[in-house]
Structures are given as structure tokens and as C-alpha cells.
Design a protein around this motif. Structure first.
Motif, PDB file in Angstrom:
ATOM      1  N   TRP A  54      32.706  22.531  19.415  1.00  0.00           N
ATOM      2  CA  TRP A  54      33.019  23.891  18.974  1.00  0.00           C
ATOM      3  C   TRP A  54      34.460  24.267  19.297  1.00  0.00           C
ATOM      4  CZ3 TRP A  54      34.508  28.068  21.973  1.00  0.00           C
ATOM      5  CH2 TRP A  54      34.432  27.906  23.363  1.00  0.00           C
ATOM      6  N   CYS A 106      35.579  34.244  22.064  1.00  0.00           N
ATOM      7  CA  CYS A 106      35.368  32.838  22.440  1.00  0.00           C
ATOM      8  C   CYS A 106      33.950  32.620  22.973  1.00  0.00           C
ATOM      9  CB  CYS A 106      36.394  32.411  23.482  1.00  0.00           C
ATOM     10  SG  CYS A 106      38.063  32.170  22.836  1.00  0.00           S
ATOM     11  N   LEU A 107      33.471  33.547  23.790  1.00  0.00           N
ATOM     12  CA  LEU A 107      32.113  33.435  24.330  1.00  0.00           C
ATOM     13  C   LEU A 107      31.083  33.534  23.209  1.00  0.00           C
ATOM     14  CD1 LEU A 107      32.437  35.610  27.568  1.00  0.00           C
ATOM     15  CD2 LEU A 107      32.300  33.119  27.415  1.00  0.00           C
ATOM     16  N   ALA A 108      31.329  34.431  22.242  1.00  0.00           N
ATOM     17  CA  ALA A 108      30.403  34.576  21.118  1.00  0.00           C
ATOM     18  C   ALA A 108      30.359  33.302  20.274  1.00  0.00           C
ATOM     19  CB  ALA A 108      30.808  35.776  20.264  1.00  0.00           C
ATOM     20  N   ARG A 124      31.092  30.243  21.240  1.00  0.00           N
ATOM     21  CA  ARG A 124      30.429  29.199  22.027  1.00  0.00           C
ATOM     22  C   ARG A 124      28.913  29.339  21.922  1.00  0.00           C
ATOM     23  NH1 ARG A 124      28.265  28.041  26.996  1.00  0.00           N
ATOM     24  NH2 ARG A 124      28.842  26.011  27.907  1.00  0.00           N
ATOM     25  N   TRP A 125      28.426  30.569  21.988  1.00  0.00           N
ATOM     26  CA  TRP A 125      26.986  30.811  21.865  1.00  0.00           C
ATOM     27  C   TRP A 125      26.473  30.434  20.487  1.00  0.00           C
ATOM     28  CZ3 TRP A 125      24.311  34.133  18.581  1.00  0.00           C
ATOM     29  CH2 TRP A 125      22.945  34.272  18.850  1.00  0.00           C
ATOM     30  N   ILE A 126      27.241  30.756  19.444  1.00  0.00           N
ATOM     31  CA  ILE A 126      26.830  30.439  18.075  1.00  0.00           C
ATOM     32  C   ILE A 126      26.670  28.938  17.888  1.00  0.00           C
ATOM     33  CG2 ILE A 126      27.593  30.426  15.663  1.00  0.00           C
ATOM     34  CD1 ILE A 126      28.855  33.189  16.190  1.00  0.00           C
ATOM     35  N   ALA A 145      26.240  26.734  20.277  1.00  0.00           N
ATOM     36  CA  ALA A 145      25.208  26.223  21.180  1.00  0.00           C
ATOM     37  C   ALA A 145      23.811  26.452  20.617  1.00  0.00           C
ATOM     38  CB  ALA A 145      25.343  26.884  22.550  1.00  0.00           C
ATOM     39  N   THR A 146      23.614  27.561  19.912  1.00  0.00           N
ATOM     40  CA  THR A 146      22.293  27.897  19.377  1.00  0.00           C
ATOM     41  C   THR A 146      22.117  27.503  17.917  1.00  0.00           C
ATOM     42  OG1 THR A 146      23.031  30.141  18.762  1.00  0.00           O
ATOM     43  CG2 THR A 146      22.112  29.845  20.973  1.00  0.00           C
ATOM     44  N   TRP A 174      23.084  29.357  15.438  1.00  0.00           N
ATOM     45  CA  TRP A 174      22.834  30.591  14.673  1.00  0.00           C
ATOM     46  C   TRP A 174      23.720  30.649  13.443  1.00  0.00           C
ATOM     47  CZ3 TRP A 174      25.983  35.093  13.973  1.00  0.00           C
ATOM     48  CH2 TRP A 174      25.292  36.198  13.452  1.00  0.00           C
TER      49      TRP A 174
END
Length: 256
Positions: free
Chosen positions: A102, A241-243, A245-247, A249-250, A252
Motif C-alpha cells: 500500500w 495515511c492511516l485511512a 492503510r486501513w483500506i 489492510a481490509t 474495503w
């Protein structure tokens, strides 16, 4: 944490920049024409009534606002379209199965979008020299705010591109949110010109902090402390950046 795959970053960045330079005249002509119109309308019509703002000629005062308007619009639109098109065409799976994570994908797309926006903003600045005399008090901080803002809103555009399910949705946030926030964020006026109540309301607008810091780099004038502007844009970059990374990782919206 594994090392960053820089060749992978460069491949994505180079592909996006090549697409930009294939239509460079189209990409640059529209912002330049818009700038000329803004100078005619705001600089001539309104400038005839408002000679100066805090000692700065009104025509020069609106230059940072025009550049910031361009930066926000171009950053969001370039980054959102850049990542949405692979989703639309189905080629995003090539990125998902390639030896890039990512971080590399984000650096490639966001870096290219930010670079495009900065180049266009600098063209806007050069265009403004034909209309008004602009003196940049702190060139280093001008470039710093330019790059930080372009990066922050390119990250936001990247998220919008991942979220969008249609080309129509790509336009919702830039048209219905970003542009109004810029116009209400002191791009063409100082918040000190507003009545106390509306000045307090204006300071709830996050774009005001970006415009204020950027204008300070030109004229040494700011509606809010410059340190607050730097913190605001830094927090935006971190949150995006955190958002992202979450996208990734999941998964979404990546495989829809």
C-alpha cells in the motif's frame, strides 16, 4: 517492516506523469484561463472597490487564494481519477498481486497527483505576474505549504477514488465540498473583514488554516498562527495515511 520497493513506486509515478504530459496543454490551459477570468472578475471588478487588504493590493492579495483553489481542486481530481480508473477497468488487481504494498501504490499515485498540482499552481503564479506585482516574502515556506497541501489533498483524493463506485461520485466531494470550503475559507478575503460571529464560524473551516499559512508565506499576513496551519495540514496527512492503510489492510472497496 520491509524496505520500500522504489522501482515499483517509480513505475506507477512515471505512468501517471506520462499520462499528464500527453495532455499537458489541456491540463494547463484550463487553469490559466480560469486564473485570467478570476483576475478580470475579482481583481478588476471587486478590486476597483477594495483597493487593498491589510496594506496589500487586492489583486496581489488574491493570488495565494487562487493558487490554493487550484491546488485543492487539481490534487483531489488527479489522485481520485488516477486510482479510480484502474478500479473501473479492472486493472487494479495487477497492483494488488504485484510486489508492491500500500505504501508503494500510495506514493506512486499520490506523488504524481501532488506533482501535477504543484506544477499547475506554479504556472498560475507565473500567470499572475502579468496582472499584478507579487512579492514572495518567504519562498521556502511558500513551497513547503504548496507541497504539504498538495500531498494532503492528493491523499484525500486517493481515498475518494477508492471509495467512489462511479465517475459521478468522483465529482461529488470536489464540487460539493472542496470548492465551497475554499471560497468560504478566505481565498479572496481576510477573515478579519468579517463580523465577529462569522469570523468565528469561518475559523471552523479547515481550509482557512491552509490558505492563511500559504498567504503568510507571501505577505507575512495570517488569519491564524502559522504553527497552527502547519499542524492542521500535518494532521490531515497523518489521518489520510492511516485511512489508506486501513483500506488496503481490509480490502474495503478495492475488490468491488
Amino acid at each position: 517492516m520491509s524496505a520500500i520497493n522504489w522501482p515499483g513506486v517509480w513505475a506507477i509515478f512515471h505512468h501517471e506523469m506520462t499520462r499528464f504530459f500527453r495532455t499537458v496543454m489541456q491540463s494547463l490551459l484550463s487553469p490559466v484561463l480560469s486564473t485570467v477570468l478570476y483576475f478580470v472578475v475579482f481583481g478588476a471588478a471587486i478590486g476597483g472597490r477594495i483597493q487593498s487588504v491589510e496594506g496589500v493590493a487586492y489583486g496581489a492579495f488574491i493570488v495565494p487564494g487562487l493558487m490554493m483553489l487550484t491546488i485543492l481542486q487539481q490534487s483531489v481530481s488527479n489522485a481520485s481519477f488516477g486510482i479510480y480508473f484502474p478500479k473501473f477497468s479492472g486493472t487494479i488487481y495487477e497492483y494488488l498481486v504485484s510486489p508492491v504494498g500500500w505504501i508503494e501504490v500510495t506514493l506512486g499515485f499520490v506523488g504524481a497527483a501532488a506533482m501535477k498540482a504543484v506544477l499547475i499552481a506554479l504556472v498560475i503564479l507565473l500567470t499572475s505576474f502579468f496582472f499584478v506585482g507579487v512579492h514572495i516574502l518567504y519562498p521556502f515556506w511558500m513551497l513547503a505549504f504548496l507541497v504539504l497541501t498538495a500531498t494532503g489533498f492528493s491523499l484525500l483524493g486517493f481515498i475518494i477514488g477508492l471509495w467512489a463506485k462511479s465517475f459521478e461520485q468522483l465529482q461529488i466531494v470536489p464540487m460539493m465540498v472542496i470548492t465551497p470550503l475554499v471560497f468560504l475559507g478566505g481565498a479572496f478575503y481576510s477573515s478579519d473583514m468579517l463580523p465577529p460571529f462569522w469570523e468565528a464560524v469561518a475559523k471552523l473551516n479547515p481550509v482557512l488554516y491552509l490558505v492563511s499559512g500559504f498567504r503568510w508565506s507571501f505577505f507575512g499576513l495570517a488569519d491564524v498562527p502559522v504553527g497552527v496551519s502547519l499542524v492542521a495540514v500535518s494532521l490531515m496527512i497523518l489521518a489520510c495515511c492511516l485511512a489508506i492503510r486501513w483500506i488496503f489492510a481490509t480490502g474495503w472497496r478495492l475488490r468491488e
